[in-house]
Motif scaffolding. Structure first.
Motif, PDB file in Angstrom:
ATOM      1  N   GLU A   1       0.814  -1.216   0.000  1.00  0.00           N
ATOM      2  CA  GLU A   1       0.000   0.000   0.000  1.00  0.00           C
ATOM      3  C   GLU A   1       0.846   1.264   0.000  1.00  0.00           C
ATOM      4  O   GLU A   1       0.384   2.315  -0.428  1.00  0.00           O
ATOM      5  CB  GLU A   1      -0.930   0.002   1.225  1.00  0.00           C
ATOM      6  CG  GLU A   1      -1.977  -1.111   1.198  1.00  0.00           C
ATOM      7  CD  GLU A   1      -2.921  -1.032   2.380  1.00  0.00           C
ATOM      8  OE1 GLU A   1      -2.768  -0.085   3.199  1.00  0.00           O
ATOM      9  OE2 GLU A   1      -3.803  -1.896   2.500  1.00  0.00           O
ATOM     10  N   GLU A   2       2.063   1.172   0.475  1.00  0.00           N
ATOM     11  CA  GLU A   2       2.933   2.344   0.554  1.00  0.00           C
ATOM     12  C   GLU A   2       4.339   1.974   0.094  1.00  0.00           C
ATOM     13  O   GLU A   2       4.697   0.805  -0.003  1.00  0.00           O
ATOM     14  CB  GLU A   2       2.989   2.881   1.995  1.00  0.00           C
ATOM     15  CG  GLU A   2       1.653   3.334   2.549  1.00  0.00           C
ATOM     16  CD  GLU A   2       1.765   3.818   3.983  1.00  0.00           C
ATOM     17  OE1 GLU A   2       2.833   3.575   4.603  1.00  0.00           O
ATOM     18  OE2 GLU A   2       0.821   4.436   4.486  1.00  0.00           O
ATOM     19  N   GLY A   3       5.114   2.997  -0.183  1.00  0.00           N
ATOM     20  CA  GLY A   3       6.515   2.786  -0.520  1.00  0.00           C
ATOM     21  C   GLY A   3       6.756   2.619  -2.006  1.00  0.00           C
ATOM     22  O   GLY A   3       5.847   2.736  -2.834  1.00  0.00           O
TER      23      GLY A   3
ATOM     24  N   GLU B   1       6.313   6.188 -10.453  1.00  0.00           N
ATOM     25  CA  GLU B   1       7.391   7.172 -10.519  1.00  0.00           C
ATOM     26  C   GLU B   1       8.648   6.641 -11.201  1.00  0.00           C
ATOM     27  O   GLU B   1       9.555   7.414 -11.516  1.00  0.00           O
ATOM     28  CB  GLU B   1       7.758   7.627  -9.100  1.00  0.00           C
ATOM     29  CG  GLU B   1       6.626   8.283  -8.331  1.00  0.00           C
ATOM     30  CD  GLU B   1       6.180   9.590  -8.972  1.00  0.00           C
ATOM     31  OE1 GLU B   1       7.057  10.312  -9.483  1.00  0.00           O
ATOM     32  OE2 GLU B   1       4.971   9.871  -8.971  1.00  0.00           O
ATOM     33  N   GLU B   2       8.734   5.335 -11.435  1.00  0.00           N
ATOM     34  CA  GLU B   2       9.964   4.727 -11.938  1.00  0.00           C
ATOM     35  C   GLU B   2       9.744   4.029 -13.277  1.00  0.00           C
ATOM     36  O   GLU B   2       8.641   3.583 -13.578  1.00  0.00           O
ATOM     37  CB  GLU B   2      10.481   3.692 -10.933  1.00  0.00           C
ATOM     38  CG  GLU B   2      10.766   4.238  -9.547  1.00  0.00           C
ATOM     39  CD  GLU B   2      12.021   5.106  -9.505  1.00  0.00           C
ATOM     40  OE1 GLU B   2      12.756   5.152 -10.510  1.00  0.00           O
ATOM     41  OE2 GLU B   2      12.271   5.717  -8.446  1.00  0.00           O
ATOM     42  N   PRO B   3      10.813   3.909 -14.102  1.00  0.00           N
ATOM     43  CA  PRO B   3      10.687   3.106 -15.328  1.00  0.00           C
ATOM     44  C   PRO B   3      10.460   1.649 -14.963  1.00  0.00           C
ATOM     45  O   PRO B   3      10.740   1.215 -13.838  1.00  0.00           O
ATOM     46  CB  PRO B   3      12.033   3.328 -16.029  1.00  0.00           C
ATOM     47  CG  PRO B   3      12.969   3.732 -14.945  1.00  0.00           C
ATOM     48  CD  PRO B   3      12.148   4.500 -13.952  1.00  0.00           C
TER      49      PRO B   3
ATOM     50  N   ALA C   1       9.421  -2.680 -11.179  1.00  0.00           N
ATOM     51  CA  ALA C   1       9.174  -4.089 -10.873  1.00  0.00           C
ATOM     52  C   ALA C   1      10.084  -4.582  -9.762  1.00  0.00           C
ATOM     53  O   ALA C   1       9.682  -5.403  -8.929  1.00  0.00           O
ATOM     54  CB  ALA C   1       9.369  -4.929 -12.132  1.00  0.00           C
ATOM     55  N   SER C   2      11.302  -4.073  -9.724  1.00  0.00           N
ATOM     56  CA  SER C   2      12.249  -4.514  -8.697  1.00  0.00           C
ATOM     57  C   SER C   2      11.806  -4.106  -7.304  1.00  0.00           C
ATOM     58  O   SER C   2      12.259  -4.680  -6.306  1.00  0.00           O
ATOM     59  CB  SER C   2      13.647  -3.955  -8.983  1.00  0.00           C
ATOM     60  OG  SER C   2      13.694  -2.551  -8.760  1.00  0.00           O
ATOM     61  N   ASN C   3      10.925  -3.136  -7.216  1.00  0.00           N
ATOM     62  CA  ASN C   3      10.423  -2.674  -5.925  1.00  0.00           C
ATOM     63  C   ASN C   3       9.160  -3.415  -5.481  1.00  0.00           C
ATOM     64  O   ASN C   3       8.701  -3.224  -4.359  1.00  0.00           O
ATOM     65  CB  ASN C   3      10.124  -1.174  -5.986  1.00  0.00           C
ATOM     66  CG  ASN C   3      11.375  -0.349  -6.199  1.00  0.00           C
ATOM     67  OD1 ASN C   3      12.438  -0.671  -5.685  1.00  0.00           O
ATOM     68  ND2 ASN C   3      11.252   0.741  -6.959  1.00  0.00           N
ATOM     69  N   ASN C   4       8.606  -4.251  -6.375  1.00  0.00           N
ATOM     70  CA  ASN C   4       7.362  -4.950  -6.079  1.00  0.00           C
ATOM     71  C   ASN C   4       7.664  -6.396  -5.703  1.00  0.00           C
ATOM     72  O   ASN C   4       8.190  -7.152  -6.517  1.00  0.00           O
ATOM     73  CB  ASN C   4       6.441  -4.902  -7.302  1.00  0.00           C
ATOM     74  CG  ASN C   4       5.036  -5.407  -6.992  1.00  0.00           C
ATOM     75  OD1 ASN C   4       4.870  -6.383  -6.279  1.00  0.00           O
ATOM     76  ND2 ASN C   4       4.037  -4.733  -7.530  1.00  0.00           N
ATOM     77  N   PRO C   5       7.354  -6.818  -4.476  1.00  0.00           N
ATOM     78  CA  PRO C   5       7.700  -8.173  -4.031  1.00  0.00           C
ATOM     79  C   PRO C   5       7.019  -9.278  -4.831  1.00  0.00           C
ATOM     80  O   PRO C   5       7.477 -10.425  -4.817  1.00  0.00           O
ATOM     81  CB  PRO C   5       7.252  -8.190  -2.561  1.00  0.00           C
ATOM     82  CG  PRO C   5       6.239  -7.096  -2.449  1.00  0.00           C
ATOM     83  CD  PRO C   5       6.679  -6.036  -3.410  1.00  0.00           C
TER      84      PRO C   5
END
Length: 227
Positions: free
Chosen positions: A73-75, A84-86, A91-95
């Motif tokens: 939900e956050e981060g 905000e990111e390419p 994707a690397s930030n999504n578990p």
């Protein structure tokens, strides 16, 4: 062996238009003009509020599917953070996409995806890769050429909204066509892979998280084993 069939797992913005009209007349003079101006200002204010409310509603409705519940939900891994990111960085930030990210890194496609303009990515969730036998998955990850073929098949030209997927045929970066069908919040890719979280926005792509790993040549009858 990995077959060229899809490996299935268990697992728009609306714009508010309004017209502005001004009535003039000899009777009432300035009072009438002031009244009309006030009405116009009120209409504009209400219209702006309506746009904001609708915008917020649309934003909340952009993402769909049961898999969206597992997105943070956050981060940086949240919907807002990913926007905000390419796409490779997002994707690397999504578990949910950690195995896909590992594959993208092994294929040396991070810069390619991040620098691409206007693409749509059908992104297999971790569970999709879990359905591939470990030996076969490891072999795929170690074969950069074959891995690149598979991953670029998941990326198609253009940033496509859900309506585009109702009966769509899109050219993948791998070169073959990817097909989609469905309506509302129920879409499949290449006939079997189900969209579990749709229309995730990144800085340069629309992402549809799917429950299967797609294989090039899926549309061919009697898919062949991948050596």
């Amino acid at each position: 062996m990995i077959r060229k069939s899809t490996l299935t797992v268990t697992a728009a913005s609306a714009a508010l238009a309004f017209g502005l009209s001004a009535c003039g007349g000899d009777m009432g003079g300035e009072d009438a003009e002031d009244t009309n101006t006030g009405g116009t200002e009120e209409t504009e204010e209400n219209g702006m509020e309506g746009q904001e409310e609708n915008g917020g509603g649309d934003e909340a409705a952009v993402n769909f599917g049961p898999g969206c519940e597992d997105v943070p939900e956050e981060g940086a891994g949240s919907f807002d953070g990913m926007a905000e990111e390419p796409v490779a960085t997002a994707a690397s930030n999504n578990p949910l996409l950690s195995t896909l990210v590992e594959a993208v890194e092994e294929a040396d496609l991070v810069d390619t995806l991040n620098s691409a303009e206007d693409i749509t990515v059908f992104a297999p969730a971790n569970d999709a890769f879990d359905e591939i036998p470990e030996e076969d998955l490891n072999a795929l990850l170690e074969d950069q050429e074959q891995l690149t073929e598979v991953l670029t098949y998941h990326v198609v030209e253009g940033q496509h909204e859900p309506a585009d997927l109702e009966d769509g045929t899109f050219t993948s970066l791998q070169g073959e066509d990817v097909t989609t069908e469905g309506a509302g919040e129920d879409f499949t890719v290449d006939g079997e892979a189900q969209v579990v979280c749709g229309n995730v926005q990144t800085a340069n792509a629309n992402v549809y998280i799917i429950d299967s790993v797609l294989m090039p040549g899926d549309g061919e009858e009697g898919g062949e084993d991948m050596e």
